[in-house]
Write a protein that holds these residues in place. Structure first.
Motif, PDB file in Angstrom:
ATOM      1  N   GLU A  36      30.260  -0.511   2.710  1.00 41.64           N
ATOM      2  CA  GLU A  36      31.841  -0.310   3.300  1.00 41.64           C
ATOM      3  C   GLU A  36      31.622   0.408   4.668  1.00 41.64           C
ATOM      4  O   GLU A  36      30.544   1.055   5.095  1.00 41.64           O
ATOM      5  CB  GLU A  36      32.622   0.718   2.203  1.00 41.64           C
ATOM      6  N   VAL A  37      32.879   0.527   5.257  1.00 42.83           N
ATOM      7  CA  VAL A  37      32.951   1.134   6.596  1.00 42.83           C
ATOM      8  C   VAL A  37      34.453   2.072   6.461  1.00 42.83           C
ATOM      9  O   VAL A  37      35.373   1.385   6.074  1.00 42.83           O
ATOM     10  CB  VAL A  37      32.961   0.174   7.841  1.00 42.83           C
ATOM     11  N   GLN A  38      34.233   3.351   6.961  1.00 43.46           N
ATOM     12  CA  GLN A  38      35.427   3.813   6.994  1.00 43.46           C
ATOM     13  C   GLN A  38      35.706   4.412   8.372  1.00 43.46           C
ATOM     14  O   GLN A  38      34.760   4.881   9.052  1.00 43.46           O
ATOM     15  CB  GLN A  38      35.024   5.372   6.211  1.00 43.46           C
ATOM     16  N   THR A  40      39.174   5.914  11.328  1.00 38.10           N
ATOM     17  CA  THR A  40      40.366   6.382  11.303  1.00 38.10           C
ATOM     18  C   THR A  40      41.214   5.783  12.344  1.00 38.10           C
ATOM     19  O   THR A  40      40.559   4.975  13.259  1.00 38.10           O
ATOM     20  CB  THR A  40      40.038   7.943  11.975  1.00 38.10           C
ATOM     21  N   GLN A 167      42.560  -0.912  11.005  1.00 33.14           N
ATOM     22  CA  GLN A 167      41.912  -2.348  10.629  1.00 33.14           C
ATOM     23  C   GLN A 167      41.469  -3.056  11.854  1.00 33.14           C
ATOM     24  O   GLN A 167      40.178  -3.611  11.945  1.00 33.14           O
ATOM     25  CB  GLN A 167      42.974  -3.162   9.875  1.00 33.14           C
ATOM     26  N   ALA A 170      37.873  -1.447  12.472  1.00 35.48           N
ATOM     27  CA  ALA A 170      37.200  -1.726  11.474  1.00 35.48           C
ATOM     28  C   ALA A 170      36.458  -3.268  11.808  1.00 35.48           C
ATOM     29  O   ALA A 170      35.287  -3.555  11.421  1.00 35.48           O
ATOM     30  CB  ALA A 170      37.489  -1.599  10.218  1.00 35.48           C
ATOM     31  N   THR A 184      40.325  -3.799   1.572  1.00 38.77           N
ATOM     32  CA  THR A 184      40.638  -2.515   1.806  1.00 38.77           C
ATOM     33  C   THR A 184      40.338  -1.620   0.491  1.00 38.77           C
ATOM     34  O   THR A 184      40.851  -1.969  -0.401  1.00 38.77           O
ATOM     35  CB  THR A 184      42.017  -2.122   2.215  1.00 38.77           C
ATOM     36  N   LEU A 185      39.660  -0.563   0.572  1.00 43.77           N
ATOM     37  CA  LEU A 185      39.240   0.195  -0.670  1.00 43.77           C
ATOM     38  C   LEU A 185      39.942   1.347  -0.569  1.00 43.77           C
ATOM     39  O   LEU A 185      40.516   1.684  -1.922  1.00 43.77           O
ATOM     40  CB  LEU A 185      37.833   0.599  -0.462  1.00 43.77           C
ATOM     41  N   SER A 225      42.908   7.726   7.681  1.00 38.40           N
ATOM     42  CA  SER A 225      41.809   7.121   7.245  1.00 38.40           C
ATOM     43  C   SER A 225      41.681   6.164   6.255  1.00 38.40           C
ATOM     44  O   SER A 225      42.315   6.283   5.160  1.00 38.40           O
ATOM     45  CB  SER A 225      40.892   8.557   6.423  1.00 38.40           C
ATOM     46  N   SER A 227      39.280   2.876   4.318  1.00 39.91           N
ATOM     47  CA  SER A 227      37.952   2.309   4.072  1.00 39.91           C
ATOM     48  C   SER A 227      37.946   1.008   3.630  1.00 39.91           C
ATOM     49  O   SER A 227      38.922   0.458   2.762  1.00 39.91           O
ATOM     50  CB  SER A 227      37.152   3.166   2.849  1.00 39.91           C
ATOM     51  N   SER A 229      35.618  -2.533   2.665  1.00 43.15           N
ATOM     52  CA  SER A 229      34.425  -3.171   2.233  1.00 43.15           C
ATOM     53  C   SER A 229      33.910  -4.290   2.982  1.00 43.15           C
ATOM     54  O   SER A 229      34.713  -4.882   3.819  1.00 43.15           O
ATOM     55  CB  SER A 229      34.629  -3.649   0.809  1.00 43.15           C
TER      56      SER A 229
END
Length: 238
Positions: A36-38, A40, A167, A170, A184-185, A225, A227, A229
């Motif tokens: 995953e990537v988080q 802001t 988004q 990301a 989206t997590l 914030s 997160s 996947s």
């Protein structure tokens, strides 16, 4: 990093010796790491005022209560008719009357507070009242403000824009790493700020017939914030 999962297993007594009975068999396996990537996301949106209220005042002095009441009523009727002709409903109009006595005369003051959502119509109505009525009628400077619905929509736009920016960030990170962005997590709003430049709303020196009044602006910033996947590369395409 996820904590390891510990699995304890004991061998059957018939298949183990005394040493095995005294020592349990401990197997340790690690959870598969979550890909995953988080990121802001921040957004700032603004909008001008969508409402204005206008104060129209009327004063009359007569020798009797009946005369002063009739005088004020005639003016109020004309003002109310003009207001309705400019598309303002009764719910957006408030009238207050005050009667005073001075020696042998009576003075009545009336105030009409009108709320507008269409500023062009408000400007035109002001011109009509100033042109048609005498000096006993005073038209005040409009005061602009934001309705509750406008501010609610502004806050929503700020949050949505912040998520969209997150988004986009990301997606760029995933592309740079050779990954494909998945579902989206988690979405969490970290901070929201709101302010308005109200000083523009009370500039009494401006006139509708000369310089158009500046509209106060509301601004909202949102930081979120989010997160995401990464898609599983090992999954076979159908």
């Amino acid at each position: 990093m996820n904590a390891p999962v510990r699995i304890f297993a004991a061998l059957p007594a018939a298949e183990t010796d005394d040493k095995d009975k005294q020592q349990g068999l401990e197997l340790t396996c690690l959870n598969k790491p979550v890909r995953e990537v988080q990121v802001t996301g921040v957004a700032e949106v603004s909008c001008p005022a969508d409402r204005a209220w206008l104060l129209v005042s009327v004063t009359s002095t007569k020798d009797s209560i009946n005369e002063v009441t009739n005088s004020i009523s005639r003016r109020l009727e004309y003002i109310s008719q003009t207001i309705r002709q400019h598309g303002v409903s009764e719910e957006d109009t408030t009238v207050r009357r005050t009667l005073r006595r001075h020696a042998e005369t009576y003075t009545m003051d009336a105030e009409i507070v009108v709320t507008f959502s269409e500023f062009k119509k408000m400007e035109h109505m002001c011109c009509v009242l100033l042109e048609k009525l005498d000096k006993s009628v005073q038209v005040g400077t409009p005061r602009f403000f934001h309705s509750a619905a406008c501010l609610s929509e502004l806050r929503l736009r700020a949050s949505v824009s912040a998520v969209e920016n997150a988004q986009q960030k990301a997606s760029q990170i995933a592309e740079m790493l050779g990954e494909s962005l998945g579902a989206t997590l988690l979405v969490r709003e970290e901070e929201t700020k709101e302010w308005r430049n109200e000083e523009e709303a009370t500039d009494g020196e401006r006139s509708l017939t000369h310089v158009p009044p500046l509209l106060p602006t509301a601004t909202v910033t949102s930081q979120v914030s989010v997160s995401f996947s990464f898609k599983d590369k090992s999954r076979k395409k159908l």
